[in-house]
Design a protein around this motif. Structure first.
Motif, PDB file in Angstrom:
ATOM      1  N   ALA A 137      -9.098  36.675 -20.564  1.00 46.55           N
ATOM      2  CA  ALA A 137      -7.991  36.473 -21.515  1.00 46.55           C
ATOM      3  C   ALA A 137      -8.467  35.824 -22.810  1.00 46.55           C
ATOM      4  N   SER A 182     -10.916  26.618 -19.020  1.00 48.00           N
ATOM      5  CA  SER A 182     -10.368  27.108 -20.290  1.00 48.00           C
ATOM      6  C   SER A 182     -11.313  26.788 -21.442  1.00 48.00           C
ATOM      7  N   THR A 241     -10.690  38.188 -24.906  1.00 44.47           N
ATOM      8  CA  THR A 241      -9.889  39.234 -25.543  1.00 44.47           C
ATOM      9  C   THR A 241      -9.167  38.678 -26.766  1.00 44.47           C
ATOM     10  N   ILE A 242      -8.502  37.550 -26.582  1.00 42.75           N
ATOM     11  CA  ILE A 242      -7.741  36.937 -27.680  1.00 42.75           C
ATOM     12  C   ILE A 242      -8.660  36.515 -28.817  1.00 42.75           C
ATOM     13  N   ILE A 245      -9.820  35.381 -14.829  1.00 42.19           N
ATOM     14  CA  ILE A 245      -8.621  35.567 -15.657  1.00 42.19           C
ATOM     15  C   ILE A 245      -8.763  34.829 -16.975  1.00 42.19           C
ATOM     16  N   LEU A 246      -9.205  33.572 -16.910  1.00 40.87           N
ATOM     17  CA  LEU A 246      -9.351  32.785 -18.136  1.00 40.87           C
ATOM     18  C   LEU A 246     -10.440  33.353 -19.042  1.00 40.87           C
ATOM     19  N   GLY A 300     -12.876  41.893 -23.292  1.00 40.46           N
ATOM     20  CA  GLY A 300     -12.267  41.106 -22.222  1.00 40.46           C
ATOM     21  C   GLY A 300     -12.689  41.590 -20.844  1.00 40.46           C
TER      22      GLY A 300
END
Length: 185
Positions: A143, A14, A146-147, A139-140, A49
């Motif tokens: 995500a 993360s 993108t955020i 995935i991390l 993303g």
């Protein structure tokens, strides 16, 4: 029940995802200065993303191949690569840019997404050498980028680029610390 090793890997990945997304955030800050509709901001974030999934996936595949042929040397090489990327990202924060020169439409959007996700290929390469959980990583990375892209674009409408340099410095510092961790462990 989740193991401590899994939780540790989740936190580490993360933080790496945030560090890699800082480029998209800082460039998004500058790009947010141009008038963009919310629909365009949404699509820019999604495309960035996707590139932050595709590029590290390619790097992880190549990293797995290299690590199977190079053994423990590959782990050190991956750490050195992360360290170099982090230093480069940190130093690039001192360059004076006038903001993005491309418009985030069509081919300009592809060029933008590719430019902010190139470093994720190299990070994916080094992660592939250390046998990271591929699905979790992708995935991390996708995500968070993108955020952070959405956040940069939206905040760019409000703020005039003050955070751009500092976010790249932070991202570079995080990559350097993980590079050192790979080298020293």
């Amino acid at each position: 029940m989740l193991s401590v090793a899994y939780i540790g890997e989740f936190i580490t990945l993360s933080l790496m995802a945030i560090a890699l997304g800082m480029d998209a955030f800082s460039v998004g800050l500058g790009m947010g200065m141009i008038p963009l509709r919310l629909r365009r901001i949404f699509s820019i974030g999604v495309v960035v993303g996707l590139f932050h999934v595709i590029m590290p996936f390619a790097g992880i595949i190549l990293g797995h191949f290299l690590s199977s042929h190079l053994g423990s040397i590959a782990t050190y090489a991956g750490g050195i690569l992360l360290l170099i990327l982090g230093v480069q990202m940190f130093l690039s924060s001192f360059k004076d840019d006038a903001g993005p020169m491309i418009k985030p439409i069509g081919m300009g959007l592809i060029v933008f997404a590719l430019s902010v996700s190139l470093d994720s290929f190299s990070v994916g390469l080094s992660l592939g050498m250390s046998n990271v959980r591929t699905a979790l990583t992708l995935i991390l990375f996708g995500a968070f980028s993108t955020i952070l892209t959405w956040g940069g674009l939206l905040l760019g409408k409000k703020v005039r680029g003050v955070l751009g340099k500092y976010s790249e410095m932070l991202g570079g510092s995080i990559l350097c610390s993980f590079g050192l961790q790979l080298i020293l462990n």
